[in-house]
Motif scaffolding. Structure first.
Motif, PDB file in Angstrom:
ATOM      1  N   ASN A  68       0.846  -1.195   0.000  1.00 36.96           N
ATOM      2  CA  ASN A  68       0.000   0.000   0.000  1.00 36.96           C
ATOM      3  C   ASN A  68       0.883   1.247   0.000  1.00 36.96           C
ATOM      4  O   ASN A  68       1.848   1.333   0.765  1.00 36.96           O
ATOM      5  N   LYS A  98       0.444   5.296   0.324  1.00 38.25           N
ATOM      6  CA  LYS A  98      -0.390   6.478   0.576  1.00 38.25           C
ATOM      7  C   LYS A  98       0.265   7.688  -0.070  1.00 38.25           C
ATOM      8  O   LYS A  98       1.452   7.935   0.107  1.00 38.25           O
ATOM      9  N   LYS A 107      -4.032  14.512   2.007  1.00 39.09           N
ATOM     10  CA  LYS A 107      -4.256  13.340   1.172  1.00 39.09           C
ATOM     11  C   LYS A 107      -4.545  13.699  -0.280  1.00 39.09           C
ATOM     12  O   LYS A 107      -5.351  14.573  -0.578  1.00 39.09           O
ATOM     13  N   ASN A 143      -4.286   7.050  -3.041  1.00 43.73           N
ATOM     14  CA  ASN A 143      -3.738   5.813  -2.501  1.00 43.73           C
ATOM     15  C   ASN A 143      -3.521   4.816  -3.637  1.00 43.73           C
ATOM     16  O   ASN A 143      -4.318   4.733  -4.579  1.00 43.73           O
TER      17      ASN A 143
END
Length: 222
Positions: A27, A29, A43, A46
């Protein structure tokens, strides 16, 4: 309002001679430095992989609004950079953070099209994440309220170089030194190989003396 768009990309696998020993989930981010209020990074999206060997990734990213574009243009006016912060997590490796930047004008000129590369070791650990613009894309067309980010993700395999056995080499040198001190090592070199450093200076001296003091040729009879 920003919303998430899910897009599936096939990872371009760069095969090395050894491949990869690890298989598991990964993963990544993605955070950036635009429209974050009081925060330095916020953010952007992802990237997730259920299996590195399977080679399929899913990218979820926000869409840019007018405020994102205005901030990008302000950065471009001062020749500033647009920065990504990526945090990589896998089942067997701790979180690792990377920073990568491009000129703000470059990301505008690419129409918000970029390329994200993750460099992975055979054990599955991510050693670097790079971010660059897609130079084949068209410049951004202004006037919309929403601007989609076009990203391509590539997983790059890195072959580890062989590690030298320094300890064994030092032990070998130590054994040879001890053997020489005990007289157990015989010198099988030729006479010239042993004493060339003494022979060469003498030879040069003789040649120089011969050149500076040539013998007088005998005079003919009268």
């Amino acid at each position: 309002m920003n919303y998430l768009l899910a897009t599936v990309f096939i990872i371009k696998i760069i095969h090395s001679t050894v491949g990869i020993d690890y298989d598991g989930w990964l993963n990544i981010k993605i955070e950036h430095s635009l429209n974050c209020g009081s925060e330095k990074y916020c953010k952007r999206g992802n990237i997730s992989l259920k299996s590195i060997r399977a080679g399929t990734s899913v990218i979820d990213q926000i869409t840019f609004g007018r405020q994102h574009i205005d901030e990008l243009r302000e950065l471009a006016d001062v020749d500033g950079f647009y920065t990504l912060k990526t945090t990589c997590t896998s089942a067997d490796n701790k979180d690792t953070e990377f920073l990568s930047s491009v000129k703000a004008q470059a990301i505008l000129d690419s129409g918000l099209s970029d390329v994200i590369n993750a460099w992975v070791l055979p054990n599955g650990a991510i050693m670097a994440v790079s971010f660059q613009v897609d130079n084949a894309s068209q410049p951004l067309v202004y006037g919309s309220n929403n601007y989609k980010i076009h990203s391509n993700f590539y997983l790059r395999y890195v072959e580890q170089a062989p590690v030298p056995d320094t300890a064994s080499y030092i032990q070998k040198l130590e054994r040879e030194r001890e053997a020489r001190e005990k007289g157990e090592v015989k010198d099988n070199r030729s006479f010239l190989a042993k004493y060339w450093m003494y022979i060469v200076p003498v030879a040069i001296f003789v040649m120089i003396s011969g050149a500076t003091n040539p013998e007088q040729a005998p005079q003919g009879a009268r």
